[in-house]
Structures are given as C-alpha cells and as structure tokens.
Design a protein around this motif. Structure first.
Motif, mmCIF file in Angstrom:
data_model
loop_
_atom_site.group_PDB
_atom_site.id
_atom_site.type_symbol
_atom_site.label_atom_id
_atom_site.label_comp_id
_atom_site.label_asym_id
_atom_site.label_seq_id
_atom_site.Cartn_x
_atom_site.Cartn_y
_atom_site.Cartn_z
ATOM 1 N N LEU A 57 -23.769 9.138 7.162
ATOM 2 C CA LEU A 57 -24.143 8.583 8.463
ATOM 3 C C LEU A 57 -23.267 7.407 8.867
ATOM 4 C CD1 LEU A 57 -28.036 8.656 8.193
ATOM 5 C CD2 LEU A 57 -26.558 10.220 9.445
ATOM 6 N N ALA A 58 -22.638 6.773 7.879
ATOM 7 C CA ALA A 58 -21.796 5.607 8.165
ATOM 8 C C ALA A 58 -20.596 5.614 7.222
ATOM 9 C CB ALA A 58 -22.605 4.319 7.969
ATOM 10 N N SER A 97 -15.978 8.803 5.532
ATOM 11 C CA SER A 97 -16.129 8.514 6.962
ATOM 12 C C SER A 97 -17.478 9.002 7.465
ATOM 13 C CB SER A 97 -15.031 9.212 7.763
ATOM 14 O OG SER A 97 -13.766 8.766 7.349
ATOM 15 N N ALA A 98 -17.983 8.340 8.487
ATOM 16 C CA ALA A 98 -19.239 8.748 9.110
ATOM 17 C C ALA A 98 -19.083 10.156 9.664
ATOM 18 C CB ALA A 98 -19.605 7.780 10.218
ATOM 19 N N GLY A 99 -20.094 11.000 9.445
ATOM 20 C CA GLY A 99 -20.076 12.361 9.946
ATOM 21 C C GLY A 99 -19.439 13.360 9.003
ATOM 22 N N VAL A 185 -6.139 18.578 2.608
ATOM 23 C CA VAL A 185 -6.315 17.581 3.641
ATOM 24 C C VAL A 185 -7.614 17.889 4.357
ATOM 25 C CG1 VAL A 185 -5.371 16.567 5.741
ATOM 26 C CG2 VAL A 185 -3.851 17.313 3.915
ATOM 27 N N VAL A 186 -8.549 16.926 4.321
ATOM 28 C CA VAL A 186 -9.848 17.112 4.936
ATOM 29 C C VAL A 186 -9.951 16.155 6.102
ATOM 30 C CG1 VAL A 186 -12.328 16.997 4.566
ATOM 31 C CG2 VAL A 186 -10.844 17.759 2.727
ATOM 32 N N ARG A 187 -10.189 16.674 7.280
ATOM 33 C CA ARG A 187 -10.382 15.818 8.449
ATOM 34 C C ARG A 187 -11.802 15.312 8.430
ATOM 35 N NH1 ARG A 187 -6.615 17.034 13.182
ATOM 36 N NH2 ARG A 187 -4.983 18.078 12.084
ATOM 37 N N ARG A 188 -11.942 14.042 8.560
ATOM 38 C CA ARG A 188 -13.271 13.442 8.515
ATOM 39 C C ARG A 188 -13.564 12.794 9.842
ATOM 40 N NH1 ARG A 188 -15.284 13.382 3.374
ATOM 41 N NH2 ARG A 188 -13.740 13.660 1.761
ATOM 42 N N GLY A 189 -14.870 12.772 10.130
ATOM 43 C CA GLY A 189 -15.315 12.088 11.335
ATOM 44 C C GLY A 189 -15.056 12.895 12.481
#
Length: 189
Positions: A57-58, A97-99, A185-189
């Motif tokens: 969440l954050a 990262s959040a999300g 590579v993981v996209r976060r947020g």
C-alpha cells in the motif's frame, strides 16, 4: 435558426412531443451505457480467472515493515513468485513501491525462498550483475523456462531458486550447462 422558435412553439402546443423526444434521448443514453458496461464485462472475462495476492500500500525501504492489502488480479497478470499467503505484515528485503504485487524476494526472513522452491547454481561468468533477492528469468535453449530469485550473494557461481513445478526442467538444463540467467525487470507502481 428560424426553425428553433417554431420548434419551441410546437413543443408548447404538443407537450407529448417534448416528452417523447426526452424519452428517446434517455433510452439512447441508457443503451449506450449498457453497451459500454457489456464491453467492460467481456474484456474482464477475457482475462480469465482471478487469484488473491498481497499488494504493497505504501513505499518501503529495505528493513521497513510493509503495509499490505489482499487484492484479486487476473492470473495472467500475477507473477509466479507472487505472495499468496502472508503471516503478519512482513518486512521489506529490498525497496518496494506502492501498488506492487509482493513476490517472495520482497520479504525479509530466514530465506528469500519459499519452502517449496529449489535452489540451483549457474556460472556467474556472462551473467548480469545480480544481488541476493533480485528477480531473474531462467532461459535454456533460447526459451524462457520460468522466473526465479537469487538466493545468495553471487560469487563465482550464482545460486538462484525456482518454483518446484519448474525445478525438473531447470535441473536437466543446468546439468547440461545450458542455463542462462537474465535480470527480470519488474515495473512497480
């Protein structure tokens, strides 16, 4: 614009025309909304079944407690290493990262590997610079076998863990020396 005063006069003489036009416009709007809703439902169903995973969440730095929430996502969008069962809020092993959907490597513990995972080793020569807890994509014969996580600080060899269902394939390819690791590579947020 001469027709506008005439139209208002006709509506004043025959109010049923006004209400007929209003009803037709309302019916048209309702039909369009229903059509768009149906399109959205069909698009959602096209993704298939869903699964529950834990989501941050954050933002959290390594060593900070995680604020998490359980959410449902289509199985096609969920990483194989996604955390489905979590006891307690957990502590971040790396920046989160959040999300972001939590994966096993995001959580700090005795090991970054889930119990059912199998750990293999591959030569560090030719591999990208990796650190413990980094996500990796495991390739052999030009095909992606599965995703894994670096299990120990790399040295001459890189120890990486993979899910049990992928272990047999990775094991046979590792025995032949055909395993190639790539940073996932993981996209976060």
């Amino acid at each position: 614009m001469r027709w506008l005063p005439r139209l208002r006069l006709e509506f004043a003489r025959r109010p049923w025309l006004y209400w007929l036009l209003a009803g037709l416009l309302a019916t048209s709007a309702a039909w369009q909304v229903s059509s768009l809703h149906g399109d959205a439902v069909r698009a959602r169903n096209a993704w298939g079944a869903t699964t529950s995973v834990w989501v941050a969440l954050a933002d959290a730095a390594p060593g900070e407690p995680l604020a998490v929430e359980r959410r449902d996502y289509p199985i096609a969008l969920v990483p194989r290493a996604a955390v489905r069962d979590l006891v307690g809020p957990g502590v971040a092993a790396r920046p989160v990262s959040a999300g972001a959907v939590l994966v096993a490597a995001d959580l700090k513990g005795d090991s970054t590997m889930p119990e059912s995972w199998v750990v293999f080793a591959a030569p560090a020569e030719g591999a990208p610079t990796l650190a413990e807890g980094d996500g990796v994509a495991v390739f052999a014969g030009g095909q992606r076998l599965c995703d894994g996580v670096v299990a120990a600080p790399p040295g001459e060899r890189i120890e990486f863990g993979v899910p049990a269902e992928c272990a047999a394939t990775v094991g046979s390819e590792a025995a032949l020396g055909e395993v190639v690791l790539a940073r996932a590579v993981v996209r976060r947020g």
